[in-house]
Scaffold this motif. Structure first.
Motif, PDB file in Angstrom:
ATOM      1  N   LEU A 187       0.530  -1.168   0.177  1.00 59.65           N
ATOM      2  CA  LEU A 187      -0.055  -0.312   0.099  1.00 59.65           C
ATOM      3  C   LEU A 187       0.989   0.739  -0.003  1.00 59.65           C
ATOM      4  O   LEU A 187       0.920   2.146  -1.001  1.00 59.65           O
ATOM      5  CB  LEU A 187      -0.925  -0.293   1.340  1.00 59.65           C
ATOM      6  N   GLY A 188       2.031   1.190   1.243  1.00 60.71           N
ATOM      7  CA  GLY A 188       2.261   2.542   1.266  1.00 60.71           C
ATOM      8  C   GLY A 188       3.332   2.580   0.022  1.00 60.71           C
ATOM      9  O   GLY A 188       3.497   4.308  -0.731  1.00 60.71           O
ATOM     10  N   HIS A 189       3.337   2.177  -0.753  1.00 59.52           N
ATOM     11  CA  HIS A 189       4.484   2.300  -2.361  1.00 59.52           C
ATOM     12  C   HIS A 189       3.867   3.113  -3.118  1.00 59.52           C
ATOM     13  O   HIS A 189       4.376   4.307  -3.661  1.00 59.52           O
ATOM     14  CB  HIS A 189       5.484   1.167  -2.482  1.00 59.52           C
ATOM     15  N   MET A 190       2.318   2.592  -3.463  1.00 56.41           N
ATOM     16  CA  MET A 190       1.727   3.271  -4.152  1.00 56.41           C
ATOM     17  C   MET A 190       1.249   4.728  -3.388  1.00 56.41           C
ATOM     18  O   MET A 190       1.083   5.293  -4.430  1.00 56.41           O
ATOM     19  CB  MET A 190       0.348   1.915  -4.117  1.00 56.41           C
ATOM     20  N   ALA A 191       1.053   4.672  -2.550  1.00 56.01           N
ATOM     21  CA  ALA A 191       0.201   5.667  -2.087  1.00 56.01           C
ATOM     22  C   ALA A 191       2.121   7.123  -2.414  1.00 56.01           C
ATOM     23  O   ALA A 191       1.022   8.165  -2.853  1.00 56.01           O
ATOM     24  CB  ALA A 191       0.063   5.432  -0.198  1.00 56.01           C
ATOM     25  N   VAL A 192       2.976   6.267  -2.242  1.00 51.69           N
ATOM     26  CA  VAL A 192       4.157   7.277  -2.865  1.00 51.69           C
ATOM     27  C   VAL A 192       3.945   7.908  -4.117  1.00 51.69           C
ATOM     28  O   VAL A 192       4.087   8.846  -3.899  1.00 51.69           O
ATOM     29  CB  VAL A 192       5.373   6.722  -2.315  1.00 51.69           C
ATOM     30  N   LYS A 193       3.875   6.789  -4.240  1.00 53.06           N
ATOM     31  CA  LYS A 193       3.724   6.633  -6.402  1.00 53.06           C
ATOM     32  C   LYS A 193       1.879   7.996  -6.682  1.00 53.06           C
ATOM     33  O   LYS A 193       2.666   9.051  -7.583  1.00 53.06           O
ATOM     34  CB  LYS A 193       3.142   5.662  -7.062  1.00 53.06           C
ATOM     35  N   PHE A 194       1.394   7.893  -6.407  1.00 59.07           N
ATOM     36  CA  PHE A 194       0.380   8.285  -6.555  1.00 59.07           C
ATOM     37  C   PHE A 194       0.136   9.843  -6.045  1.00 59.07           C
ATOM     38  O   PHE A 194       0.161  10.872  -6.720  1.00 59.07           O
ATOM     39  CB  PHE A 194      -1.257   8.173  -6.120  1.00 59.07           C
ATOM     40  N   ALA A 195       0.473  10.051  -4.477  1.00 60.39           N
ATOM     41  CA  ALA A 195       0.852  11.600  -3.892  1.00 60.39           C
ATOM     42  C   ALA A 195       1.869  12.178  -4.779  1.00 60.39           C
ATOM     43  O   ALA A 195       1.630  13.246  -5.468  1.00 60.39           O
ATOM     44  CB  ALA A 195       1.032  10.988  -2.501  1.00 60.39           C
ATOM     45  N   ALA A 200       2.197  16.439  -4.852  1.00 59.59           N
ATOM     46  CA  ALA A 200       1.815  16.558  -3.361  1.00 59.59           C
ATOM     47  C   ALA A 200       3.989  16.855  -3.155  1.00 59.59           C
ATOM     48  O   ALA A 200       4.479  16.329  -3.792  1.00 59.59           O
ATOM     49  CB  ALA A 200       1.866  15.900  -2.586  1.00 59.59           C
ATOM     50  N   GLU A 201       4.192  17.513  -1.689  1.00 52.60           N
ATOM     51  CA  GLU A 201       4.805  17.201  -1.499  1.00 52.60           C
ATOM     52  C   GLU A 201       5.432  15.952  -0.654  1.00 52.60           C
ATOM     53  O   GLU A 201       4.832  15.470   0.083  1.00 52.60           O
ATOM     54  CB  GLU A 201       5.381  18.091  -0.472  1.00 52.60           C
ATOM     55  N   VAL A 202       5.766  14.872  -0.981  1.00 56.75           N
ATOM     56  CA  VAL A 202       5.816  13.637  -0.088  1.00 56.75           C
ATOM     57  C   VAL A 202       7.051  13.076   0.990  1.00 56.75           C
ATOM     58  O   VAL A 202       7.792  12.953   0.075  1.00 56.75           O
ATOM     59  CB  VAL A 202       6.164  12.413  -1.367  1.00 56.75           C
ATOM     60  N   THR A 203       6.413  12.811   1.946  1.00 54.79           N
ATOM     61  CA  THR A 203       7.413  12.409   2.722  1.00 54.79           C
ATOM     62  C   THR A 203       6.918  11.048   3.365  1.00 54.79           C
ATOM     63  O   THR A 203       5.982  10.448   3.642  1.00 54.79           O
ATOM     64  CB  THR A 203       6.926  13.830   3.538  1.00 54.79           C
ATOM     65  N   MET A 204       7.974  10.133   3.592  1.00 52.53           N
ATOM     66  CA  MET A 204       8.065   8.676   3.550  1.00 52.53           C
ATOM     67  C   MET A 204       8.139   8.801   5.768  1.00 52.53           C
ATOM     68  O   MET A 204       9.806   9.552   5.643  1.00 52.53           O
ATOM     69  CB  MET A 204       8.901   8.191   3.342  1.00 52.53           C
ATOM     70  N   LEU A 205       7.462   8.304   6.107  1.00 49.46           N
ATOM     71  CA  LEU A 205       7.322   8.128   7.706  1.00 49.46           C
ATOM     72  C   LEU A 205       7.783   6.436   8.110  1.00 49.46           C
ATOM     73  O   LEU A 205       7.107   5.589   7.488  1.00 49.46           O
ATOM     74  CB  LEU A 205       6.373   8.402   8.641  1.00 49.46           C
ATOM     75  N   SER A 206       8.975   6.260   8.337  1.00 49.66           N
ATOM     76  CA  SER A 206       9.518   4.837   8.827  1.00 49.66           C
ATOM     77  C   SER A 206      10.332   4.952   9.867  1.00 49.66           C
ATOM     78  O   SER A 206      11.350   5.851  10.432  1.00 49.66           O
ATOM     79  CB  SER A 206      10.131   4.379   7.690  1.00 49.66           C
ATOM     80  N   ALA A 215      12.555   4.473  -0.433  1.00 53.59           N
ATOM     81  CA  ALA A 215      11.215   6.067  -0.819  1.00 53.59           C
ATOM     82  C   ALA A 215      11.717   6.563  -1.433  1.00 53.59           C
ATOM     83  O   ALA A 215      10.800   6.645  -3.090  1.00 53.59           O
ATOM     84  CB  ALA A 215      10.763   6.136   0.711  1.00 53.59           C
ATOM     85  N   LYS A 216      12.660   7.248  -2.114  1.00 54.97           N
ATOM     86  CA  LYS A 216      12.987   8.310  -2.609  1.00 54.97           C
ATOM     87  C   LYS A 216      13.334   7.744  -4.115  1.00 54.97           C
ATOM     88  O   LYS A 216      12.791   8.346  -4.909  1.00 54.97           O
ATOM     89  CB  LYS A 216      14.442   8.384  -1.781  1.00 54.97           C
ATOM     90  N   LYS A 217      13.576   5.897  -3.992  1.00 53.77           N
ATOM     91  CA  LYS A 217      13.494   5.761  -5.201  1.00 53.77           C
ATOM     92  C   LYS A 217      12.126   5.856  -5.814  1.00 53.77           C
ATOM     93  O   LYS A 217      11.962   5.688  -7.263  1.00 53.77           O
ATOM     94  CB  LYS A 217      14.307   4.514  -5.415  1.00 53.77           C
ATOM     95  N   LEU A 218      11.671   5.951  -5.098  1.00 52.54           N
ATOM     96  CA  LEU A 218       9.550   5.956  -5.764  1.00 52.54           C
ATOM     97  C   LEU A 218       9.189   7.371  -5.685  1.00 52.54           C
ATOM     98  O   LEU A 218       8.389   7.143  -6.127  1.00 52.54           O
ATOM     99  CB  LEU A 218       8.999   5.287  -4.685  1.00 52.54           C
ATOM    100  N   GLY A 219      10.349   7.591  -5.603  1.00 53.05           N
ATOM    101  CA  GLY A 219       9.616   9.941  -6.486  1.00 53.05           C
ATOM    102  C   GLY A 219       9.561  10.515  -4.682  1.00 53.05           C
ATOM    103  O   GLY A 219       9.028  11.865  -4.520  1.00 53.05           O
ATOM    104  N   ALA A 220       9.573  10.020  -2.964  1.00 51.80           N
ATOM    105  CA  ALA A 220       9.473  10.919  -1.856  1.00 51.80           C
ATOM    106  C   ALA A 220      10.388  11.864  -2.137  1.00 51.80           C
ATOM    107  O   ALA A 220      11.607  11.230  -2.329  1.00 51.80           O
ATOM    108  CB  ALA A 220       9.338   9.751  -0.899  1.00 51.80           C
TER     109      ALA A 220
END
Lengths: 348, 348
Positions: A187-195, A200-206, A215-220
């Motif tokens: 789910l999380g990796h798709m949320a990053v891609k869509f956002a 959006a400005e997208v931040t991964m929380l982990s 996460a940054k590879k996915l675009g975060a």
């Protein structure tokens, strides 16, 4: 009847194993799909092991289904043989309640009919999922898939994709919205891609520093290590939206602190235990917690069309049907980036 | 300096007792209000007994203040001597942050300055509340009150009123909205009055059958006894909005079950312990929980103007200042319909 090969759970404690069964004949409104690929969702594992209770055996899991139409009933309008098609988390609903009429069938007042591990609406057929070679579904619950996309990587869009796309739309994520995503799995990796795609400005929380590069590879754009109090302090009151995909038990307090004025945390994962919410953290900044469950048929089609237009698919690892038990073991260790997809050619 | 008579808590465990102190001189932007009435909020009791920690003694509680302007500073534009005026839960904020600029001063990024039990922004004056004869406040934090209304019954609008008005507006309660109110006290009775006035269908939720007649007298259309499982079952998925004023510890699950598609529970009470939220109950029907804290200065004025136009005030019981300790005892037994209001003439 349509002969179908599958893998099924026979009991909660034994490995999935081969299972042959029959699908219903294609009715006038039905579409028969030859399944080419099926994603492996964490809920497949939960249900095959009866971790949510009430499991029906033998159970053919799988609700991220893509394939090719082999037959369309005489009244079917949207599909013809040869078309690419998908089936997601539901195969039916009451169709007449207020929610179904709004194409929010996932919230059907009578309850939607899940793709497996439930009875179909005839009250006698056990619904069986996508770890199988064929499926027959009323066209109302079948999605069109563009040939532009890599079909096997489309499969997870049917659950992981729509589950994150729908809430991002519901809370109006758009250019400049500060979105955080908690949990980097299917789910999380798709949320990053869509956002990211919505601007959006997208931040991964982990809690895991190793997720930063992923996460940054996915675009975060940013990464916050939630085990580091100083980083948490810095982002207090920062985010407009948090998509919380964490399915393990946790208090919501840490995430709520990070929400800005009128900030919204959308919960899409269901931890086994109820989460604690200190009301004061909601009153601060007029914050909200919102639940969201997959998406309706209309929005799922919209999501698939959006993905075709913007070239968005899941990051996957293809496996053979025979490897499913090993894949379950690896899922439990989060050893997958980010979704296993079964190639059903392995069953034929 | 302005001589002021008051009642104060001197310690967490002793009764409130007389206290004389001085208010600051009226500055160019200040308004001096002779306090005529002050409502008694449950938070007065919590803070005077140090139940939230960090209490500053001696403490003059009271943040539902109404009275008459006796002096206005030279730059004051909105008030002149003789006007009716009110002071609510805050007397200052940073005024320059993004939230203050939106007149959402209650969410001031630096923290609003409460009316009592805190330091004023000069860092050396203890803010003292409305159980007193005079108060001096910058006009930005002073409200205009219409002479059309019964002044003593206006006092509770400054906290109980705006705390319920603001969230009802935030979630767009309007004609036909199905609103439930949980808890029939100072906040709950105002929530009922406002929701009825906005044209909503209003239901009181209570564990006490005796509240049915009371709620209907206030205008509520329906009553659900939340200790009765059959009644709860009947109203599952029914309400668009629940205003939850309950400040005692409770799980949110019972109320969440009652919310319709996209239904919103607004939390305005802060139970001592975090409440439990089973995520599944949020995912069902895409429900939300939203926190809301009083209201900004602009909206508080809007609320007071609305009340003047629609003849809405609180239901009160007037007491003398000397009766405050007895009143606290009765509040703890919920023996008040629905707010005590101190007549400050008793102190003069």
């Amino acid at each position: 009847m349509i002969e179908t090969k599958a893998y099924a759970a026979y009991t909660p404690t034994t490995p999935l194993a081969p299972f042959d069964f029959e699908r219903r004949e294609v009715g006038p409104h039905d579409v028969q799909v030859e399944i080419l690929y099926c994603g492996v969702c964490h809920s497949d594992l939960h249900q095959s092991r009866d971790e949510w209770g009430g499991s029906i055996y033998p159970m053919v899991p799988g609700h991220e289904i893509v394939g090719k139409v082999v037959k369309a009933g005489e009244h079917v309008k949207k599909f013809k043989a040869g078309d690419l098609a998908g089936v997601g988390v539901m195969v039916d609903s009451c169709r007449v309640c207020d929610h179904c009429r709004q194409s929010l069938e996932q919230y059907c007042v009578e309850g939607m009919t899940g793709t497996y591990n439930t009875m179909e609406r005839d009250g006698k057929t056990v619904a069986q999922g996508g770890y199988s070679t064929q499926i027959v579904v009323d066209e109302r619950y079948v999605l069109s898939i563009s040939p532009k996309l890599d079909l096997k990587a489309v499969a997870p869009l049917l659950c992981a994709g729509i589950t994150t796309y729908s809430p991002l739309r519901y809370v109006n994520v758009t250019k400049g919205t500060r979105v955080a995503v908690a949990g980097l799995g299917g789910l999380g990796h798709m949320a990053v891609k869509f956002a990211v795609s919505f601007g959006a400005e997208v931040t991964m929380l982990s809690t895991s520093p190793s997720k930063e590069a992923d996460a940054k590879k996915l675009g975060a754009h940013k990464f916050v290590l939630t085990s580091d109090k100083e980083q948490l302090k810095k982002y207090e009151g920062y985010f407009d939206v948090i998509i919380n995909t964490v399915a393990a038990n946790h208090s919501y307090e840490t995430y709520l602190n990070l929400l800005a004025l009128n900030g919204k945390m959308v919960v899409v994962g269901i931890p086994p235990k109820a989460s604690e919410v200190p009301a004061g953290k909601l009153l601060d900044n007029r914050r909200s917690i919102i639940g969201s469950m997959i998406g309706g048929m209309k929005e799922t089609q919209e999501m698939l069309d959006y993905c075709a237009e913007h070239n968005i698919v899941s990051d996957i690892e293809v496996i053979k049907m025979q490897d499913i038990n090993e894949a379950y073991g690896r899922m439990l260790k989060n050893d997958v980036k980010y979704r296993f997809v079964i190639d059903l050619a392995s069953l034929k």
